[in-house]
Design an enzyme around this catalytic site. Sequence first.
Site, mmCIF file in Angstrom:
data_model
loop_
_atom_site.group_PDB
_atom_site.id
_atom_site.type_symbol
_atom_site.label_atom_id
_atom_site.label_comp_id
_atom_site.label_asym_id
_atom_site.label_seq_id
_atom_site.Cartn_x
_atom_site.Cartn_y
_atom_site.Cartn_z
ATOM 1 N N HIS A 263 0.831 -1.204 0.000
ATOM 2 C CA HIS A 263 0.000 0.000 0.000
ATOM 3 C C HIS A 263 0.873 1.264 0.000
ATOM 4 O O HIS A 263 0.721 2.145 -0.849
ATOM 5 C CB HIS A 263 -0.921 -0.017 1.235
ATOM 6 C CG HIS A 263 -1.817 1.170 1.351
ATOM 7 N ND1 HIS A 263 -3.125 1.148 0.923
ATOM 8 C CD2 HIS A 263 -1.605 2.423 1.819
ATOM 9 C CE1 HIS A 263 -3.670 2.334 1.144
ATOM 10 N NE2 HIS A 263 -2.775 3.124 1.682
ATOM 11 N N GLU A 264 1.796 1.328 0.948
ATOM 12 C CA GLU A 264 2.639 2.527 1.040
ATOM 13 C C GLU A 264 3.537 2.654 -0.192
ATOM 14 O O GLU A 264 3.809 3.760 -0.654
ATOM 15 C CB GLU A 264 3.475 2.513 2.325
ATOM 16 C CG GLU A 264 2.653 2.489 3.630
ATOM 17 C CD GLU A 264 1.602 3.579 3.738
ATOM 18 O OE1 GLU A 264 1.792 4.660 3.153
ATOM 19 O OE2 GLU A 264 0.564 3.338 4.401
HETATM 20 ZN ZN ZN Z 1 -3.053 5.191 1.981
#
Ligand code: ZN
Length: 499
Positions: A263-264
């Site tokens: 995600h990051e």
């Molecule tokens: Zn996010």
Amino acid sequence: MSIAETYQQVIAWSKDVSLAGAIFEMLDWDLQVNLPKKGFARRSDQLAWIQGQRHRRLTDKEMVAKVYELADRMNELDADAQVNVREWKRALDRATKAPVELVEEIARHNSLTQGVWIEARKNSDFAKFAPYLEKTVDLQKQLASAWGFARPYDGLLDANEPFATEASIRALLDDLKARLVPFLHRIFGAKQYDASPIVGRNFPVDKQREFGLAVIGKLGFDFDGGRQDVSAHPFCTGTKGDVRITSRFFADDPRPSLFGMIHEAGHAMYEQGLPDDRLGTPLGESVSLGVHESQSRFWENIVGRSIPMWRYFYPEIKKAFPAALGDVPLETFHRCVNVVAPSLIRVEADEATYNLHIILRFEIERALLAGELRVADLPAAWNAKMKEYLDIAVPNDAEGVLQDVHWSLGSLGYFPTYTIGTLYGAQLWDKIRADMPGLEALIARGEFAPLLEWLRQHIHRYGKRYGGDELIERATGKKPTAEPFMNYLREKFGPLYGV
Ligand code: ZN
């Protein structure tokens, strides 16, 4: 002074403001990743100082006048300059239109309210939080009105998602809700499975980190222009050339670190794809929170939790954790990272139910700001919606209306950006698949570069040139709707749940 000279002066000012912001971000990253206990007091002085410098430079009277002068002569500027001037003016409208007394009162009130919220949540005592939240709503209304918005929700939303309005979001979310609720109720009624085949086993943290880094490197995270560290809450910060992501690890469950890292990395690859020659100006900045989430959730969920992804990576992860995964077939692992179930807590929700948590918050916030719902009636409204949408009874306010930090920080009009990003991501996926037949076979072979290149060409390189909706419409040829996301859910979870 010619208009070209004025524009060049304003570019230099924009780069100064951006520099101060970047210094603030690095000091804050260091605070969250490295700072020894005794350093906090000094660090908060440093952060406050640089923030003050940034604000002084941003609101420098001479420069403000030049920006408004350029805005008045917009038709004399080229297309690129018009975008920058439009965005500078938007930033200055916010920074200069609200009376200083109001801004100070909001800062005071928010820091007070955060402490009250922590106590109230600990004791599940909504009554204690309520008067503070009432004042927050009132102050935020005043702020939106000072910015010049007739509808408070429009102003607060626009600060996070430029050019979005309450009406546009309401149409999108109402459409999503009408399709999502019946679909999820079918899933809830089907045979359930959980993640017990993997959770609770031993996943050494150093191996999790090593494997996670190998995954994001393969997806396209540039380690020469970024790095990964550990922090209490995962986040992404920094600017092109030095984009930093953080993760957290649990030794009995590899999912939070792995999907958190992907995600990051999705956020980071967006920043890494912004145009070099525009840095320090709006054309070199990301569009909005929603577009940012469209990138992070795209990589985390649509790619990261897909079968083709794991056809490629499953032999690798088995090598990393032979004891824990040796006897787990690929299909079982895939189910374990794709459990859909009603839950109380938003941040722990799966990719399908998550959006109902957001819709609930949007409906409550807009009713509060419109004066249609009283703060005192909030827990009852919350619990009724949890029952209606997720068929779940809320046992106490700590796990209900008091769970999120956002309202205690005065952050209203923020939640929808999470779902906007989800819907954008699915719409991009549709178009990418149409543009690239055989995409899933590429992913199953570990070839991610064409996918990232598509995002670079259609999203990243534009900076703030377009608002979120317009950018997605240009990239996909269609206005953003909930339909691609619902198709994605049906295609993915239909077979998994047999519905
Ligand atoms: Zn996010």
